[in-house]
Design an enzyme around this catalytic site. Structure first.
Site, PDB file in Angstrom:
ATOM      1  N   ILE A 283      -8.931   9.248   3.663  1.00  0.00           N
ATOM      2  CA  ILE A 283      -7.534   8.922   3.455  1.00  0.00           C
ATOM      3  C   ILE A 283      -6.914   8.471   4.776  1.00  0.00           C
ATOM      4  O   ILE A 283      -7.448   8.720   5.851  1.00  0.00           O
ATOM      5  CB  ILE A 283      -6.739  10.116   2.884  1.00  0.00           C
ATOM      6  CG1 ILE A 283      -6.581  11.228   3.937  1.00  0.00           C
ATOM      7  CG2 ILE A 283      -7.411  10.692   1.641  1.00  0.00           C
ATOM      8  CD1 ILE A 283      -5.596  12.323   3.545  1.00  0.00           C
ATOM      9  N   SER A 284      -5.785   7.793   4.686  1.00  0.00           N
ATOM     10  CA  SER A 284      -4.979   7.404   5.837  1.00  0.00           C
ATOM     11  C   SER A 284      -5.830   6.618   6.846  1.00  0.00           C
ATOM     12  O   SER A 284      -6.535   5.706   6.469  1.00  0.00           O
ATOM     13  CB  SER A 284      -4.318   8.640   6.453  1.00  0.00           C
ATOM     14  OG  SER A 284      -3.257   8.283   7.303  1.00  0.00           O
ATOM     15  N   ASN A 285      -5.785   6.987   8.148  1.00  0.00           N
ATOM     16  CA  ASN A 285      -6.586   6.180   9.058  1.00  0.00           C
ATOM     17  C   ASN A 285      -8.072   6.491   8.955  1.00  0.00           C
ATOM     18  O   ASN A 285      -8.913   5.716   9.410  1.00  0.00           O
ATOM     19  CB  ASN A 285      -6.082   6.237  10.507  1.00  0.00           C
ATOM     20  CG  ASN A 285      -6.127   7.607  11.128  1.00  0.00           C
ATOM     21  OD1 ASN A 285      -6.925   8.444  10.758  1.00  0.00           O
ATOM     22  ND2 ASN A 285      -5.261   7.830  12.107  1.00  0.00           N
TER      23      ASN A 285
END
Length: 660
Positions: A283-285
């Site tokens: 998820i995310s970076n």
């Protein structure tokens, strides 16, 4: 291979060295990767007294209630604390929020198994990227699968246990983790201590076995320590390596470590990417790292990609446009440092707009009002009253790519210091600034009786387990240029206004480093122009191409994402992929009433749905695609709906399926 009984936590069972087993399969993935500093270290878990997912706790409820025993924390305690902090920071754990039903459901077999810890480094001790591979007890060599779970944010190695690891282990897959060269790498400069890869706080000296050691960088730390006491160096900010440029490479390395571990564990199987299902996920970076790994995958290591809310930096002047409902979004596809430095200026003021300020709970209203006045003073908002200035600031955020669904979330994102923390951290990382070069007057200091001060010893010793890898808890952002001397950034007094206004001077400086030009009525100096050029160089190293080499891929993102707005992330990336990848096989699922931080949904007026549910569904879809050839549903908007209140129980009514 030596064997151990799965009884509690049994440490330090080493794999045979390269070529040390007569029956090892003769393929490249059975050889120890050259980037590993040493053999992976094995720990076995019985799943009852200690577990792959639960640490020292017997089950998930016990993990969430876990409290560290008094005294010096052990490596096992710190590991448990880091997993616990990941659950608390990434999942909605509220009653009725879906935990234990849609996620947070642990197959006992998934909690039992082996974990292998390794370190990737070039021999200098300056990289020391932590890798981990978890192999559950029901891993089936006849149906092998690996799922990557690269850490999100700047978190440590166990960040994605609750988001990806729990699902993958339940599926019987091995999980390949990496902290991607960030992690909780903090160096206490005054006392010359830093964290070992097992989380213990130790004397640093010139040791090369630490997560991060500023002593190895050749800076004049003695002079800096004397001039700036109670300061800390942080790996992502101060390693001078711009580790983000290698996040994709580290994700690919983690897959090679997993293949090596599995080949040593099952020497007759001969695992390769051709006979092993490999899903790149996070998820995310961490999700952005998975996409970049797929773009860089020239060996065919990855079979498919399934990521949530990925952080991606699109090419400059990519020539892409985004429309919603036929209406052009005026600003889209900008890199993270661009829209974060913009938000860092306008978010606190925007929270005071009459249309949304009734829900303000996290931004200090007097400081936010002072920010509005400061922006007006510097020619950056219109209006003679607070209401007019705040309304203008909110309109500017919308015009810069934030959706209206994000309006009420600006308050928490700025109030929890997400925005200024990311803005100042990435400025330092992209410029490759040393700790001795505090950009825009920002440094990292301890939180004690004063700030900067000496943090509580117990808080520092447990910080590898409780921290996120960025300044928080016992350490924080310091404004070295505050009126009256260095002070905690959020409450410091700005020199240009003489007010406590959330340090508008620092925010203006960061924006100048992005634009390379004057901002409002504030000119840019020659020194800042030089740093801005370094920032642009760092940004150029982290751009995506959009070419996933024809791999099947799924991206899910919440429409209300305020940290990584859809207009700068998933929407333009999907368009870039369609243009760059001749065999494009990407699906994009945008979820209404979902945001970036599931853990915060009960704080918002609308209790949004957990995006994690759709992340898990995307993993199921990708696993079916790679194992059975099942078709992926087309790209679509998934019409999830918020709960009426935090007292309501999440149900299928709020969580419609991804339509076939």
């Amino acid at each position: 291979m030596r064997k151990t009984l799965l009884a509690g936590l049994v440490p330090v069972v080493l794999l045979p060295a390269c070529g040390g087993s007569d029956d090892a399969p003769s393929n490249a993935y059975a050889q120890r990767p050259a980037f590993l500093a040493a053999e992976p270290r094995r720990i076995d878990f019985d799943g009852r007294t200690a577990g792959l997912v639960t640490g020292n706790a017997a089950d998930l409820p016990a993990l969430l209630a876990y409290a560290a025993p008094a005294g010096e924390p052990t490596a096992a305690t710190l590991r448990t604390l880091q997993i616990q902090a990941s659950y608390a920071g990434l999942d909605d754990l509220s009653a009725g929020g879906g935990f234990g039903v849609y996620f947070g459901v642990l197959d006992p077999r998934a909690n039992q198994g082996s974990e292998y810890i390794a370190v990737s480094d070039d021999g200098s001790g300056r990289q020391n990227v932590t890798m981990a591979v978890q192999v559950p007890s029901h891993f089936d060599p006849a149906r092998p699968c690996i799922v990557t779970a690269t850490s999100s944010g700047s978190r440590g190695i166990y960040a994605e246990v609750p988001t990806v690891g729990e699902w993958a282990l339940g599926k019987g897959c091995a999980v390949a983790y990496t902290d991607k060269g960030s992690g909780v790498g903090v160096h206490d400069l005054d006392r010359d201590r830093a964290y070992a890869t097992d989380g213990s706080l130790v004397a640093a000296g010139q040791r090369q076995d630490l997560v991060f050691n500023a002593n190895l960088l050749g800076d004049d730390l003695a002079a800096y320590r004397a001039a700036f006491p109670n300061r800390f160096a942080v790996k992502q900010l101060h390693s001078r390596q711009n580790p983000e440029k290698d996040w994709g490479a580290y994700t690919l390395q983690s897959i090679k470590v997993a293949l090596y571990v599995l080949n040593q564990r099952f020497p007759q199987a001969g695992f390769t990417p051709k006979n092993t299902v490999v899903i790149a996920s996070s998820i995310s970076n961490g999700g952005g790292a998975a996409l970049r790994a797929a773009e860089q995958d020239t060996e065919g290591l990855i079979g498919g990609v399934a990521v949530s809310e990925p952080q991606v930096n699109l090419p400059d002047d990519a020539g892409l446009t985004v429309r919603r409902g036929g209406v052009l979004v005026p600003v889209a596809g900008r890199p993270l440092f661009d829209y974060f430095t913009f938000a860092n200026l306008y978010q606190p003021c925007a929270t005071q707009a009459p249309a949304i300020r009734d829900g303000t709970a996290f931004v200090a209203a007097p400081l936010a009002a002072a920010r509005c006045a400061a922006l007006a003073q510097h020619g950056l908002v219109a209006g003679a009253t607070l209401d007019a200035q705040a309304t203008d600031a909110l309109a500017r955020l919308r015009a810069y790519g934030w959706e209206p669904e994000s309006d009420r979330l600006h308050d928490s994102h700025y109030g929890f210091e997400f925005t200024n923390l990311v803005a100042m951290s990435y400025a330092s990382a992209y410029a490759r600034a040393a700790v001795t070069e505090p950009l825009c007057g920002y440094s990292v200091g301890g939180v004690g009786a004063t700030t900067p001060g000496t943090p509580a010893e117990a808080a520092l010793k447990s910080f590898w387990g409780t921290g996120s890898g960025l300044p928080a808890g016992p350490i924080t952002i310091v404004n070295d240029q505050a009126v009256g001397g260095p002070a905690k950034d959020t409450v410091s007094v700005s020199a240009s206004t003489g007010r406590a206004d959330y340090n508008v001077d620092g925010a203006l400086c960061l924006r100048r480093l992005m634009t390379g030009a004057a901002v409002g009525r504030t000119p840019i100096s020659a020194a800042e122009q030089a740093v801005a050029a370094r920032v642009r160089t760092g940004l150029a190293e982290v751009r995506v191409t959009g070419n996933l080499r024809g791999k099947p891929a799924i991206i899910v993102q919440g429409r209300a994402d305020t940290l990584l707005p859809v207009n700068h992330a998933a929407r333009p990336y999907a368009a870039l992929n369609r243009r760059a990848d001749a065999a494009s096989d990407l699906r994009y699922y945008e979820v209404t009433d979902a945001n970036h931080f599931d853990a915060l949904v009960t704080f918002y007026p609308r209790v949004m749905v957990p995006l994690l549910v759709y992340g898990r569904r995307s993993l199921e879809l990708m696993h079916s695609r790679l194992t059975t050839g099942a078709a992926l549903p087309p790209s679509q908007v998934v019409r999830a709906t918020a709960r009426a209140s935090a007292a309501a129980t999440l149900s299928d009514a709020q969580l419609p399926a991804i339509a076939a």
